[in-house]
Design an enzyme around this catalytic site. Structure first.
Site, PDB file in Angstrom:
ATOM      1  N   GLY A 126       0.802  -1.215   0.000  1.00 36.63           N
ATOM      2  CA  GLY A 126       0.000   0.000   0.000  1.00 36.63           C
ATOM      3  C   GLY A 126       0.837   1.269   0.000  1.00 36.63           C
ATOM      4  N   SER A 131       3.354  -3.798  -4.453  1.00 36.86           N
ATOM      5  CA  SER A 131       3.436  -5.125  -3.832  1.00 36.86           C
ATOM      6  C   SER A 131       2.433  -6.066  -4.489  1.00 36.86           C
ATOM      7  CB  SER A 131       3.175  -5.032  -2.330  1.00 36.86           C
ATOM      8  OG  SER A 131       1.832  -4.691  -2.059  1.00 36.86           O
ATOM      9  N   ASP A 176       2.830  -1.587 -13.772  1.00 34.28           N
ATOM     10  CA  ASP A 176       3.410  -2.263 -12.616  1.00 34.28           C
ATOM     11  C   ASP A 176       3.823  -3.684 -12.952  1.00 34.28           C
ATOM     12  OD1 ASP A 176       2.487   0.073 -11.579  1.00 34.28           O
ATOM     13  OD2 ASP A 176       0.975  -0.827 -10.275  1.00 34.28           O
TER      14      ASP A 176
HETATM   15  P1  ADP Z   1       0.531  -1.656  -3.628  1.00 32.37           P
HETATM   16  O1  ADP Z   1       0.493  -2.539  -4.832  1.00 32.37           O
HETATM   17  O2  ADP Z   1       0.837  -0.257  -3.950  1.00 32.37           O
HETATM   18  O3  ADP Z   1       1.436  -2.182  -2.558  1.00 32.37           O
HETATM   19  P2  ADP Z   1      -2.187  -2.535  -3.424  1.00 32.37           P
HETATM   20  O4  ADP Z   1      -3.334  -2.078  -2.609  1.00 32.37           O
HETATM   21  O5  ADP Z   1      -2.340  -2.550  -4.891  1.00 32.37           O
HETATM   22  O6  ADP Z   1      -0.934  -1.673  -2.982  1.00 32.37           O
HETATM   23  O7  ADP Z   1      -1.798  -4.015  -2.990  1.00 32.37           O
HETATM   24  C1  ADP Z   1      -1.594  -4.322  -1.636  1.00 32.37           C
HETATM   25  C2  ADP Z   1      -2.282  -5.633  -1.314  1.00 32.37           C
HETATM   26  O8  ADP Z   1      -1.551  -6.733  -1.899  1.00 32.37           O
HETATM   27  C3  ADP Z   1      -2.326  -5.956   0.156  1.00 32.37           C
HETATM   28  O9  ADP Z   1      -3.422  -5.348   0.778  1.00 32.37           O
HETATM   29  C4  ADP Z   1      -2.456  -7.480   0.128  1.00 32.37           C
HETATM   30  O10 ADP Z   1      -3.801  -7.868  -0.131  1.00 32.37           O
HETATM   31  C5  ADP Z   1      -1.627  -7.863  -1.077  1.00 32.37           C
HETATM   32  N1  ADP Z   1      -0.254  -8.194  -0.644  1.00 32.37           N
HETATM   33  C6  ADP Z   1       0.871  -7.514  -0.878  1.00 32.37           C
HETATM   34  N2  ADP Z   1       1.939  -8.124  -0.326  1.00 32.37           N
HETATM   35  C7  ADP Z   1       1.468  -9.230   0.299  1.00 32.37           C
HETATM   36  C8  ADP Z   1       2.056 -10.282   1.060  1.00 32.37           C
HETATM   37  N3  ADP Z   1       3.370 -10.310   1.304  1.00 32.37           N
HETATM   38  N4  ADP Z   1       1.253 -11.255   1.527  1.00 32.37           N
HETATM   39  C9  ADP Z   1      -0.076 -11.234   1.286  1.00 32.37           C
HETATM   40  N5  ADP Z   1      -0.680 -10.264   0.588  1.00 32.37           N
HETATM   41  C10 ADP Z   1       0.055  -9.275   0.092  1.00 32.37           C
HETATM   42 MG    MG Z   2      -0.909  -2.367  -6.388  1.00 27.00          MG
END
Ligand code: ADP
Ligand code: MG
Length: 387
Positions: A126, A131, A176
């Site tokens: 986030g 991520s 991304d």
């Molecule tokens: P960003 O891509 O900018 O980090 P997003 O809201 O698009 O933000 O994605 C974040 C979401 O991805 C988290 O809320 C979770 O659901 C998932 N996520 C990211 N990393 C992990 C992880 N290590 N384990 C489980 N879920 C993850």
């Molecule tokens: Mg994202």
């Protein structure tokens, strides 16, 4: 370092599922140097891969069951029936990898046997550093290799984006996933989102005595809140009003004339942002190719102003981080990613990088904002097999 990470995730997989994984893969998060909100307008972007990665240990199954586990989320593995995967059925974080399995099948790839997956990620979530794309791309790469699908990198990115758009329900562009799938160490990725053609642009910060900092403001962005979709709709309305398929086709040389034909003030601002940001990507690449990365600084500042004033996707923390960094001597800075929180990217001379990082922290403290996380990045490798 990555081999130790791979071994650790493999050991956890074995603990969890009772057998060693068939393989371990990694896919990075990304930071976008310039070109924001351009990727759904068939425009240009210039991201680079972070050293931070999502790592997945994976084994194939043959009984149609998908088991998903993340070290970073409490609780045991999520168990899903591959044949029953439908948009809307995935819950929480598991929707990202489950969505990839669904998207692979939707594209005709025979992954119905299922898989056991254990994930761990060092990409901050986030924070505008993707991520989510790292999670999707590592899953697609691992399953593609284990099922022998012969997917190209752009195909992996498309599958991952389809999963996020249609299964998770986030209307993101392709940047991304392409950055995570296609970046290479020491380079920024110049991506033309019209046809997914790309070029690796040498970006050797150390050779120029430069550093790139990421400032994670710790303000959680939420793309799902409709603002992103609203910008997207506004850009589409602009293209329609100008009689072009996408804003990519509006040349910066004809911008004043194009803007003059738009009656809606909001649409006019959105169009101006997209057209000028595409031009900024091209100017940035020309500077990098000419061996003059310092001159990119002012373009970052210009890009930020455009995101703040024309697209209006910034927030007080992002604006303050950019201002503080530049006032403390950075060459340039801008918000990166979808905005409304998340991170800022800062280009700075090596010698003043620590002072800039300190100054941003201090200004945040005085403003009463949460302490930002500031870290240097060098362009990392794209998705790959670790073991
Ligand atoms: P960003 O891509 O900018 O980090 P997003 O809201 O698009 O933000 O994605 C974040 C979401 O991805 C988290 O809320 C979770 O659901 C998932 N996520 C990211 N990393 C992990 C992880 N290590 N384990 C489980 N879920 C993850
Ligand atoms: Mg994202």
């Amino acid at each position: 370092m990555t081999s130790a990470v791979g071994a650790g995730v493999a050991a956890e997989f074995q603990e969890l599922y009772g057998a060693a994984p068939e393989g371990v893969w990694a896919a990075p998060g990304r930071v976008n140097l310039i070109g924001e909100y351009t990727d759904f307008n068939e425009g240009f972007v210039l991201p680079l891969a972070l050293p931070h990665t999502a790592v997945a240990a994976v084994s194939r199954r043959d009984d149609g069951v998908l088991r998903l586990h993340s070290r970073d989320v409490p609780g045991g593995p999520v168990r899903l029936d591959v044949a029953a995967l439908e948009p809307g059925t995935g819950d929480g974080w598991a929707a990202y990898p489950a969505g990839v399995v669904w998207a692979l099948r939707a594209a005709g790839h025979p992954v119905g046997g299922g898989a056991d997956v254990h994930l761990a990620s060092s990409v901050p979530t986030g924070a505008g550093l993707s991520s989510s794309a790292a999670l999707e791309v590592v899953t697609a790469l691992a399953l593609g290799e284990q099922y022998g699908l012969g997917l190209t990198r752009p195909e992996i990115a498309r599958i991952a984006q389809h999963a996020e758009n249609a299964f998770v329900g986030v209307p993101c562009g392709i940047m991304d996933q392409m950055a995570s799938a296609c970046a290479t160490e020491g380079h920024a990725l110049f991506l033309d989102t019209r046809d997914l053609s790309y070029r690796q642009v040498p970006f050797d910060l150390a050779a120029h005595g430069l550093r790139l900092l990421v400032v994670d403001t710790r303000v959680k962005h939420a793309l799902g809140d409709g603002a992103y979709a609203e910008r997207r709709a506004g850009c589409e309305a602009g293209a329609r009003a100008l009689g072009v398929r996408t804003l990519r086709e509006v040349g910066v040389a004809h911008l004043p004339e194009s803007l003059g034909r738009l009656t809606d003030e909001t649409v006019r601002r959105y169009v101006r942002h997209v057209v000028t940001d595409n031009a900024r990507v091209e100017r940035t690449i020309a500077l990098l190719d000419a061996g003059d990365p310092r001159a990119v600084g002012p373009l970052l500042v210009e890009g930020h102003a455009s995101l703040r004033d024309d697209l209006r996707v910034s927030c007080p923390e992002l604006d303050l981080a950019v201002r503080a960094a530049v006032e403390a001597g950075a060459l340039g800075a801008r918000m990166t990613g979808g905005g409304f929180g998340g991170s800022v990217v800062v280009l700075v001379e090596d010698g003043v990088a620590d002072e800039v990082a300190r100054a941003v922290g201090e200004v945040f403290r005085v403003a009463g904002f949460a302490e930002p996380r500031v870290f240097p990045v060098v362009p990392g490798a794209g998705a790959r097999r670790l073991r």
